[in-house]
Structure formats: C-alpha cells, structure tokens
Write an enzyme that holds these catalytic residues in place. Structure first.
Site, mmCIF file in Angstrom:
data_model
loop_
_atom_site.group_PDB
_atom_site.id
_atom_site.type_symbol
_atom_site.label_atom_id
_atom_site.label_comp_id
_atom_site.label_asym_id
_atom_site.label_seq_id
_atom_site.Cartn_x
_atom_site.Cartn_y
_atom_site.Cartn_z
ATOM 1 N N LYS A 113 0.704 -1.036 0.051
ATOM 2 C CA LYS A 113 0.124 0.229 -0.080
ATOM 3 C C LYS A 113 0.885 1.136 0.140
ATOM 4 O O LYS A 113 0.559 2.113 -0.654
ATOM 5 C CB LYS A 113 -1.037 0.061 1.157
ATOM 6 C CG LYS A 113 -2.289 -0.909 1.263
ATOM 7 C CD LYS A 113 -3.157 -0.917 2.288
ATOM 8 C CE LYS A 113 -4.173 -1.735 2.300
ATOM 9 N NZ LYS A 113 -4.954 -1.715 3.484
ATOM 10 N N LYS A 197 -5.696 -10.122 -6.820
ATOM 11 C CA LYS A 197 -6.830 -10.514 -6.062
ATOM 12 C C LYS A 197 -8.182 -9.352 -6.230
ATOM 13 O O LYS A 197 -7.563 -8.099 -6.662
ATOM 14 C CB LYS A 197 -6.442 -10.306 -4.763
ATOM 15 C CG LYS A 197 -6.207 -9.124 -3.987
ATOM 16 C CD LYS A 197 -6.353 -9.177 -2.368
ATOM 17 C CE LYS A 197 -6.099 -7.606 -1.787
ATOM 18 N NZ LYS A 197 -6.150 -7.524 -0.290
ATOM 19 N N LYS A 200 -12.025 -4.035 -3.281
ATOM 20 C CA LYS A 200 -12.578 -2.920 -3.237
ATOM 21 C C LYS A 200 -12.005 -1.724 -3.725
ATOM 22 O O LYS A 200 -12.713 -0.963 -4.467
ATOM 23 C CB LYS A 200 -13.154 -2.453 -2.002
ATOM 24 C CG LYS A 200 -13.781 -3.639 -1.067
ATOM 25 C CD LYS A 200 -14.533 -2.892 0.035
ATOM 26 C CE LYS A 200 -13.988 -2.967 1.530
ATOM 27 N NZ LYS A 200 -13.201 -3.882 2.084
HETATM 28 P P1 TYM Z 1 -10.771 -5.986 4.099
HETATM 29 O O1 TYM Z 1 -12.035 -4.885 4.466
HETATM 30 O O2 TYM Z 1 -9.943 -5.442 3.130
HETATM 31 O O3 TYM Z 1 -11.665 -7.395 3.710
HETATM 32 C C1 TYM Z 1 -12.559 -7.754 4.411
HETATM 33 C C2 TYM Z 1 -12.473 -9.299 3.983
HETATM 34 O O4 TYM Z 1 -12.513 -9.877 3.038
HETATM 35 C C3 TYM Z 1 -11.431 -10.583 2.489
HETATM 36 N N1 TYM Z 1 -11.035 -10.424 1.124
HETATM 37 C C4 TYM Z 1 -10.929 -11.430 0.266
HETATM 38 N N2 TYM Z 1 -11.087 -12.894 0.401
HETATM 39 C C5 TYM Z 1 -10.860 -13.542 -0.582
HETATM 40 N N3 TYM Z 1 -10.546 -12.987 -1.885
HETATM 41 C C6 TYM Z 1 -10.514 -11.537 -2.212
HETATM 42 N N4 TYM Z 1 -10.099 -11.013 -3.383
HETATM 43 C C7 TYM Z 1 -10.597 -10.855 -0.947
HETATM 44 N N5 TYM Z 1 -10.489 -9.555 -0.719
HETATM 45 C C8 TYM Z 1 -10.754 -9.230 0.545
HETATM 46 C C9 TYM Z 1 -10.329 -10.420 3.632
HETATM 47 O O5 TYM Z 1 -9.320 -11.089 3.832
HETATM 48 C C10 TYM Z 1 -11.132 -9.855 4.724
HETATM 49 O O6 TYM Z 1 -11.434 -11.133 5.716
HETATM 50 N N6 TYM Z 1 -7.885 -5.723 7.752
HETATM 51 C C11 TYM Z 1 -9.096 -6.386 7.552
HETATM 52 C C12 TYM Z 1 -10.178 -5.788 8.365
HETATM 53 C C13 TYM Z 1 -9.824 -6.059 9.790
HETATM 54 C C14 TYM Z 1 -9.795 -7.180 10.525
HETATM 55 C C15 TYM Z 1 -9.676 -7.141 11.860
HETATM 56 C C16 TYM Z 1 -10.387 -8.624 10.141
HETATM 57 C C17 TYM Z 1 -9.403 -5.034 10.949
HETATM 58 N N7 TYM Z 1 -9.820 -5.887 12.048
HETATM 59 C C18 TYM Z 1 -9.790 -8.175 12.871
HETATM 60 C C19 TYM Z 1 -10.411 -9.598 10.956
HETATM 61 C C20 TYM Z 1 -10.174 -9.223 12.324
HETATM 62 C C21 TYM Z 1 -9.320 -5.826 6.011
HETATM 63 O O7 TYM Z 1 -8.901 -4.921 5.721
HETATM 64 O O8 TYM Z 1 -10.231 -6.265 5.402
#
Ligand code: TYM
Length: 337
Positions: A113, A197, A200
């Site tokens: 990032k 991947k 969003k």
């Molecule tokens: P975020 O908001 O980027 O994504 C949310 C969840 O979606 C999964 N994900 C995917 N899984 C499969 N294929 C993809 N292309 C794909 N893109 C996203 C992510 O792995 C995630 O599970 N850091 C985390 C948010 C967070 C969090 C936490 C998660 C903050 N605190 C505590 C678990 C526990 C994040 O950026 O997710």
C-alpha cells in the site's frame, strides 16, 4: 460456553465485492451456529485512506447493512462499529509498545500500500494498522478469525502479540486466536487481471463483482472476464488463471465441486460457462442486494442494531482492557477498583 469468533471489514467502498463475500462473509454466517460471534465495521481503520467525512459515514452504514443482508443475525451475533467502542484504540496503543519496529515493518500489505501511494502519501496509521487489528481481535478473547488469505500475515502478528502478552503478563492474559481461512475461496481474483486479487480499492469497474452492483452489469462483467485462448475448460491456476477463478466462484455459489463442473462443461465453450455463471451469480446476489437496500433505506433500524451491538461489545472490551491495564502496572483509578 461457545468458542468466540471475531472478524471485521473496512468501510472503504460503497459495496462489498465478491471476494469479501466468499472469502469471509459466507463463513461468518455459518460460524454463528457454533460460535459466539462478533462482527465489526472497522471505521478507524478506514481513516488510513483519508475518506471524505460524509462518504465514510455512508459507507459505514452500507457495510453493516450488507453483513445483515448476507445473513448475520443481530439477535444472536454482535454487529458494531469499531469507533463506538473506544477500547479498540486504547488497546492498540498498549499493543504498539509490545510490537517491534522490524516486526511491524515486515507486513507485506503495508509495503504494497505504501509503495502505491508513495512516501508522502503514507501515514503512520497505515503502518500501525495491523496493531489496531490485533487489538480488535484480542479485546474479545477471540478463538477464531475467519478471513481471506490476504489477512494471514496480520493474523500471525496478532498471534505473536497474544503469546508475548501471555509470556510477559501471565499465561491467561489473552486468548491466542486461530485463523479460519477456507482454502478454495481464500483468494478470489480480479476478472480482468486474474493473477491479482479482487479488491474494493484497486480493481477496475470491469474487474470486480460488487454485491450492490446492478445485476445487468454483474452479468456483463462476467461475460467479459479475461480467459485464455486455448478454449478448454479446466482448472489450472498457473496457466489458466481466468477460467480457474470463474470455476472457483461457480463452485462456491452452486455447490458443485470444481471437478464436477469441469466434467459437466467438457467440450463446451467459455461462453457457455460464462453465461451460466452470470445467471448463478445474479440469482445469488439479488436477494442479498434487496435485503441490503431495505436496511440502507431504514437507517434508524440499522443504527439501533449498531447501538445494541456497541453496548454488548463494550461490556466485553472494557473488562479485557481493565485486566490488561492492571497487569501492565497502570494504577487503576480508585473509582474502578
Ligand atoms: P478488508 O475490508 O480488506 O476485507 C474484508 C475481508 O474480505 C477478505 N477479502 C478477500 N477474500 C478472498 N478474496 C479476495 N479477493 C478478498 N478481498 C478481501 C479479507 O481477507 C477480509 O477477511 N484488515 C482487515 C479488516 C480487519 C479485521 C480485523 C479482520 C480489521 N480488524 C480483525 C479480521 C479481524 C481488512 O482490511 O479487511
């Protein structure tokens, strides 16, 4: 007592995408049956990308609405906004004093990032992001964390921090969380660039399937997905990334295994697969889309769910933080003793 599951998503878009859904949300819904579940919209994390205030507010509600529309049940599970429970930020500070600079500097998502935005656009919050994430998890004595593959390294840091706290402050200080990553759907790829991947923030409009996207354009994106030129429907991530991604999505939504799908489509053309898959995806997403719109159109009802969630989350979070503050030697105010 049931084991506890915690997971969260960032409110960084007007819709979740299919990777969020298949990589995580589908598991969140299932785990409610066997676990005590807590699911958060991590709005403090979203501040690292400097959103417009109105946009962040809208996206926070829209993200929660999609959790509920997908089947997260607020009468059983806690659904809340991270900023409603101030202990998240407080524990993140404490954990930052337990985290090595080198350890934090090894996080590949930070490296990616920050490389994308350059040094001048990189804020310290982006660097400490995984520490706030560890705080989210450790505050609730979490046993399992359902996420996609891209969060594996962050979870490893959460586990290391938990073990360090237990070693320094006493064995039962916090629970060491386990990742719950489903191999088949752990990484859903971009439709146009199937070696990256789906994301969003970074996928192009044609590369993504959004939960709240109009169904016609979902179908259009699937039909225009990049595939190779040899026109054989087979699963081969290395050489046939595009078709393999479509087969993964198809299998996850339709229930047939990838092998079964390959057998069923033997001798058929990519076009057949895409037309059928477009129908499967649209049929699957339409009720979720409609349910999310209902929640979005009743913000008072949605806010009531979030207020109830915050109250229930706070009860757990404040007890954990109090225990940790005491163990690290912060003198507790006499009114709390
Ligand atoms: P975020 O908001 O980027 O994504 C949310 C969840 O979606 C999964 N994900 C995917 N899984 C499969 N294929 C993809 N292309 C794909 N893109 C996203 C992510 O792995 C995630 O599970 N850091 C985390 C948010 C967070 C969090 C936490 C998660 C903050 N605190 C505590 C678990 C526990 C994040 O950026 O997710």
């Amino acid at each position: 007592m049931k084991p506890r599951v915690f997971s969260a998503m960032q409110p960084t878009a007007d819709s979740l995408q299919l990777g969020n859904f298949l990589g995580a949300l589908v598991e969140w819904v299932k785990l409610q049956d066997t676990h005590d579940a807590i699911y958060g919209v991590v709005d403090l994390h979203a501040l690292t990308v400097a959103p417009e205030p109105e946009v962040l507010r809208r996206r926070s509600r829209v993200t929660a609405a999609q959790f509920l529309a997908a089947g997260v049940d607020p009468s059983r599970s806690i659904v809340f906004l991270q900023s409603h429970v101030p202990e998240h930020a407080e524990l993140a500070w404490l954990l930052s004093t337990f985290t090595g600079m080198g350890e934090a500097g090894r996080m590949t998502q930070f490296k990616d990032k920050s490389a994308r935005v350059g040094e001048s656009g990189t804020n310290v919050g982006l660097f400490t992001y995984p520490i706030l994430m560890a705080a989210d998890i450790l505050l609730y004595d979490t046993n399992v964390v359902p996420v996609g593959e891209d969060q594996r390294q962050h979870l490893e840091l959460s586990r290391d921090l938990a073990m360090r706290l237990n070693a320094r402050l006493g064995e039962d200080t916090v629970t060491v969380p386990e990742p719950h990553i489903v191999k088949e759907t752990a990484k859903i790829f971009d439709l146009q660039e199937p070696t990256k991947k789906m994301s969003k923030s970074f996928s192009s409009p044609k590369g993504i399937i959004e939960i709240l996207q109009d169904p016609k354009s979902v179908a259009k994106n699937i039909k225009a997905a990049a595939t190779d030129s040899d026109a054989v429907i087979a699963f081969d991530r290395e050489n046939k990334a595009g078709v393999s991604n479509l087969l993964t999505i198809y299998s996850a939504l339709d229930g047939r295994s990838v092998d079964q799908l390959v057998a069923d489509y033997e001798g058929k053309m990519y076009g057949h697969l895409k037309v059928d898959l477009a129908e499967v995806v649209v049929n699957y997403l339409t009720p979720i889309h409609d349910a999310a719109m209902e929640w979005i159109e009743s913000p008072d009802r949605l806010d009531a769910v979030l207020a109830d969630g915050a109250e229930r989350a706070s009860e757990i979070a404040s007890a954990t933080l109090e225990r940790l503050y005491d163990r690290v030697g912060l003198l507790r105010p006499s009114h709390r003793r």
